[in-house]
Write a protein that holds these residues in place. Structure first.
Motif, short mmCIF file in Angstrom:
data_model
loop_
_atom_site.label_atom_id
_atom_site.label_comp_id
_atom_site.label_asym_id
_atom_site.label_seq_id
_atom_site.Cartn_x
_atom_site.Cartn_y
_atom_site.Cartn_z
N VAL A 1 0.87 -1.10 -0.06
CA VAL A 1 -0.05 0.29 0.05
C VAL A 1 0.66 1.29 -0.18
O VAL A 1 1.93 1.28 0.48
N PRO A 2 0.46 2.23 -0.53
CA PRO A 2 1.19 3.50 -0.61
C PRO A 2 1.17 4.33 0.79
O PRO A 2 0.48 5.43 0.79
N HIS A 3 1.74 3.83 1.76
CA HIS A 3 1.28 4.30 2.98
C HIS A 3 2.25 5.76 3.33
O HIS A 3 3.48 5.37 2.96
N PRO A 4 1.77 6.51 4.05
CA PRO A 4 2.83 7.67 4.50
C PRO A 4 4.20 7.27 5.06
O PRO A 4 5.30 7.66 4.83
N LEU A 5 4.07 6.33 5.78
CA LEU A 5 5.58 5.58 6.37
C LEU A 5 6.50 5.02 5.48
O LEU A 5 7.50 4.85 5.77
N PHE A 6 5.98 4.81 4.15
CA PHE A 6 6.86 4.24 3.38
C PHE A 6 7.34 5.33 2.34
O PHE A 6 8.12 4.86 1.43
N ALA A 7 6.93 6.58 2.50
CA ALA A 7 7.60 7.84 1.91
C ALA A 7 9.18 7.53 1.74
O ALA A 7 9.71 7.68 2.83
N GLY A 8 9.53 7.47 0.36
CA GLY A 8 11.20 7.35 0.42
C GLY A 8 11.72 6.14 0.78
O GLY A 8 12.93 6.17 0.74
N VAL A 9 11.20 4.95 1.25
CA VAL A 9 11.63 3.69 1.45
C VAL A 9 11.72 3.01 0.26
O VAL A 9 10.30 2.74 -0.37
N PRO A 10 12.58 2.54 -0.49
CA PRO A 10 12.53 1.65 -1.40
C PRO A 10 11.74 0.47 -1.63
O PRO A 10 11.75 -0.16 -0.41
N GLN A 11 10.91 0.14 -2.54
CA GLN A 11 10.19 -0.87 -2.58
C GLN A 11 11.29 -2.25 -2.48
O GLN A 11 12.23 -2.08 -2.88
N ASP A 12 10.91 -3.41 -1.66
CA ASP A 12 11.84 -4.51 -1.65
C ASP A 12 13.05 -4.24 -0.88
O ASP A 12 14.21 -4.69 -0.85
N ALA A 13 13.17 -2.96 0.04
CA ALA A 13 14.28 -2.60 0.89
C ALA A 13 14.42 -3.59 1.96
O ALA A 13 13.42 -4.30 2.39
N HIS A 14 15.61 -3.88 2.30
CA HIS A 14 16.06 -4.92 3.50
C HIS A 14 15.74 -4.19 4.64
O HIS A 14 16.42 -3.41 5.23
N PHE A 15 15.23 -5.01 5.55
CA PHE A 15 15.17 -4.65 7.15
C PHE A 15 15.32 -5.78 7.66
O PHE A 15 15.53 -6.91 7.50
N TYR A 16 15.71 -5.56 9.13
CA TYR A 16 16.24 -6.56 9.97
C TYR A 16 15.28 -7.26 10.69
O TYR A 16 14.22 -6.46 11.42
N PHE A 17 15.05 -8.75 10.68
CA PHE A 17 13.97 -9.40 11.37
C PHE A 17 14.54 -10.19 12.46
O PHE A 17 15.73 -10.75 12.34
N VAL A 18 13.85 -10.47 13.70
CA VAL A 18 14.25 -11.67 14.24
C VAL A 18 13.23 -12.06 15.22
O VAL A 18 12.62 -11.35 16.15
N HIS A 19 12.36 -13.18 14.74
CA HIS A 19 11.16 -13.72 15.41
C HIS A 19 10.67 -15.08 15.10
O HIS A 19 11.27 -15.58 14.07
N SER A 20 10.00 -15.94 15.95
CA SER A 20 9.71 -17.24 15.53
C SER A 20 8.23 -17.42 15.20
O SER A 20 7.79 -18.43 15.02
N PHE A 21 7.52 -16.23 15.25
CA PHE A 21 5.97 -16.46 15.23
C PHE A 21 5.70 -15.13 14.17
O PHE A 21 6.42 -14.21 14.14
N TYR A 22 4.60 -15.20 13.79
CA TYR A 22 4.33 -14.21 12.78
C TYR A 22 2.96 -14.05 12.97
O TYR A 22 1.75 -14.84 13.47
#
Length: 223
Positions: A139-160
């Motif tokens: 979605v074109p959310h305001p928090l995604f403004a200027g964040v490249p599509q498919d940008a890498h973020f750091y995850f650490v979790h066992s459940f979703y």
């Protein structure tokens, strides 16, 4: 940017409080780490970070009388959930037994299915899901403004998170199968990944949060 916008960081004894606060201060915001509802209520916006087990999180929130505060605050100001802070927004979790969540958003928290945890080449994937992964924006959310599509973020979790309403889904990531990596509803946004640990893309998203009015323009309503 809303210079020195006050950001309440919910302290319930678990979470990356100081790394989140450091990122907010770096971006020009004022970070207020607190376990007191009255101090958090005085802030312009809230971040609900978290690590650890779902049941322990809910017990800690209830002990500090933060559970009801969060249910109200998530509806009246810009609100960002991070990792376990995203999962706790849901109705329930099956992590180490059945637990009731805050119920702010409809859905549940589930373990990664063992049968899906393999690469396209058939090699097994480990749990927890830990490390860098791409965030696929939906979605074109305001928090995604200027964040490249498919940008890498750091995850650490066992459940979703599995949201009950498809319009809540703001982004997904792949780990053997596509899973919900971000949800959005009105003035609430939440991520399974850790933006405070995600370099330039994560800082851009947190900077957008400091400027965000709370209007979404997409997703479904809370409640």
């Amino acid at each position: 940017m809303s210079y020195r916008s006050s950001v309440g960081i919910v302290d319930y004894g678990m979470g990356n409080l100081y790394s989140v606060a450091k990122a907010i201060e770096h971006l020009g915001g004022k970070a207020v780490i607190s376990a007191k509802p009255n101090e958090l209520a005085a802030c312009d916006r809230l971040i609900f970070p978290g690590v650890g087990a779902f049941g322990d999180c809910m017990a800690a929130l209830e002990e500090r009388e933060l559970d009801e505060f969060l249910r109200i605050a998530a509806q009246n100001r810009p609100f960002l959930g991070i990792c376990l802070g995203m999962q706790a927004l849901m109705e329930s979790s099956v992590e180490h037994g059945e637990h009731t969540g805050l119920g702010i958003l409809p859905g549940q928290v589930l373990p990664f299915p063992e049968e899906a945890l393999q690469t396209p080449q058939g090699q097994p994937l480990k749990v927890p899901h830990m490390g860098w992964n791409q965030l696929h924006q939906l979605v074109p959310h305001p928090l995604f403004a200027g964040v490249p599509q498919d940008a890498h973020f750091y995850f650490v979790h066992s459940f979703y998170v599995e949201p009950a309403h498809p319009d809540l889904l703001a982004a997904f990531a792949d780990y053997g199968f596509p899973f919900c990596a971000a949800i959005a509803a009105d003035n609430l946004f939440a991520l399974q990944c850790h933006p405070e640990k995600s370099g330039t893309a994560g800082l851009r998203l947190l900077g957008n949060f400091l400027e965000w009015s709370g209007e979404c323009g997409s997703g479904c309503e809370i409640g």
